[in-house]
Write a protein that holds these residues in place. Sequence first.
Motif, short mmCIF file in Angstrom:
data_model
loop_
_atom_site.label_atom_id
_atom_site.label_comp_id
_atom_site.label_asym_id
_atom_site.label_seq_id
_atom_site.Cartn_x
_atom_site.Cartn_y
_atom_site.Cartn_z
N THR A 110 90.89 -55.46 13.92
CA THR A 110 90.05 -54.73 12.95
C THR A 110 90.86 -54.07 11.85
OG1 THR A 110 90.19 -52.66 14.21
CG2 THR A 110 88.38 -54.16 14.77
N HIS A 133 88.86 -46.49 7.43
CA HIS A 133 87.97 -47.65 7.61
C HIS A 133 88.43 -48.74 6.63
CE1 HIS A 133 85.68 -44.81 9.88
NE2 HIS A 133 85.05 -44.26 8.86
N HIS A 137 85.81 -52.11 7.16
CA HIS A 137 85.52 -52.17 8.60
C HIS A 137 85.72 -50.79 9.23
CE1 HIS A 137 85.53 -53.10 12.82
NE2 HIS A 137 85.13 -54.32 12.55
N ALA A 165 79.38 -48.77 5.35
CA ALA A 165 79.81 -49.33 6.63
C ALA A 165 79.14 -48.56 7.76
CB ALA A 165 81.33 -49.22 6.77
N GLU A 277 83.77 -58.77 12.63
CA GLU A 277 83.29 -57.43 12.95
C GLU A 277 83.39 -57.21 14.44
OE1 GLU A 277 79.80 -56.43 9.80
OE2 GLU A 277 79.56 -58.24 10.98
N ALA A 281 80.27 -52.59 15.12
CA ALA A 281 80.67 -52.33 13.73
C ALA A 281 79.85 -53.18 12.76
CB ALA A 281 82.15 -52.66 13.54
N SER A 283 80.56 -54.02 8.91
CA SER A 283 81.52 -53.81 7.82
C SER A 283 80.79 -53.68 6.48
CB SER A 283 82.51 -54.98 7.76
OG SER A 283 83.39 -54.80 6.68
N TRP A 285 82.33 -54.83 4.04
CA TRP A 285 82.98 -55.99 3.41
C TRP A 285 83.53 -55.64 2.02
CZ3 TRP A 285 84.64 -59.48 6.47
CH2 TRP A 285 83.95 -59.77 7.66
#
Length: 369
Positions: A110, A133, A137, A165, A277, A281, A283, A285
């Motif tokens: 991650t 993050h 993510h 997120a 992911e 989670a 994400s 992105w």
Amino acid sequence: MNPVPMVDLKAQLARIRPEIEEALGRVLASTAFVFGEDVRLLEREFADFCGAAHGCAVANGTDALQLALRAYGIGPGDEVVTVANTFIATGEAVLLVGAKPVFVDVDEATFTMDPGKVEAAITPRTRLILPVHLYGHPADMTAIGEVARRHGLPVLEDAAQAHGAEWRGRRAGSLGHAACFSFYPGKNLGAYGDAGMVTSSDADFVARVRQIANHGGGTNKYDNVVLGTNSRLDTLQAAVLRVKLRHLEAWNEERRARAQAYARALEGAPGIVLPREKEGARSAWHLYTVRLPRRDALQAHLQARGIASAVHYPRPIHLQPAMAPAGGKAGDLPVSERLSREVLCLPLYPELPLEDVARIAGAVRAFAG
Ligand SMILES: Cc1ncc(COP(=O)(O)O)c(C=O)c1O
């Protein structure tokens, strides 16, 4: 073939130009360039978006981090447990308030803080845990939160890359005690200049951030009760951000669709590890980051075909000369150090044509053989 950039802010502006011009025109007509209504409304709307009770808009994401650290009263003699696989600002903010960043390694799946490494980094001087993050993510906030609770420490999210997120159904900005955002132009939610925000459901904490961000002010304009600075967000940027916030969810969905298109087209490409992911989670992105040992060769291969790509980040920050006071050395963080040699971010933005995703994936596959 058209060149493909990493981001295309002109394409984004073309979609919202009338709304932006209306918003800017309104601020110009009001001449309330500082402390205009849009600043308070943005704080309300973005805090709501995150699921936090309060927000304080500030000049940029680096200031958001620094002001939050100061609002915790963190300074010389204190330690902050954080990661080195991040943009320099995360560690910079800690050093700038006089504290010491203590870097722990990341989980390679991650790219974010490895919760299993946190406990061993905690000392009697530790005041805060600061996960990032990265690429949109979310860090594993459940496991990090458990360690934090055991030690009575707050968790501050560096959510500069993670607008929207989610971790276990809750949004970044409401996953720790407080969170820091950057609205740098290329972010998922980006201003037309620098901007940032601190969010938290702790009203007193956000009030302290606000006080420090505006010269340590008291109730009267020329009361300066604590040492502060000027880190206000100006109204024009707030007005731009309010327009864009209305589109953020849809834009994040468009990012997701492109990430999924990359995943389908690149599945099984030999030697290339795709971002996924983690369970729980969602994400935002912000970036689509693949991993491979021959990263530099792939970047050159793409460049020769007019396709931009980027390395975020070529050196983990514990090895940056500017971080020398933190005392890091090569070999301290094997996963972060390897990632810095292997990661490559491919173009990802809401307006990226799906045909371009196919073309980029084709070029990556041709390279992978
Ligand atoms: C992870 C992270 N933290 C902090 C920052 C700092 O934000 P700003 O550039 O708005 O100061 C950034 C911005 O690029 C970032 O990516």
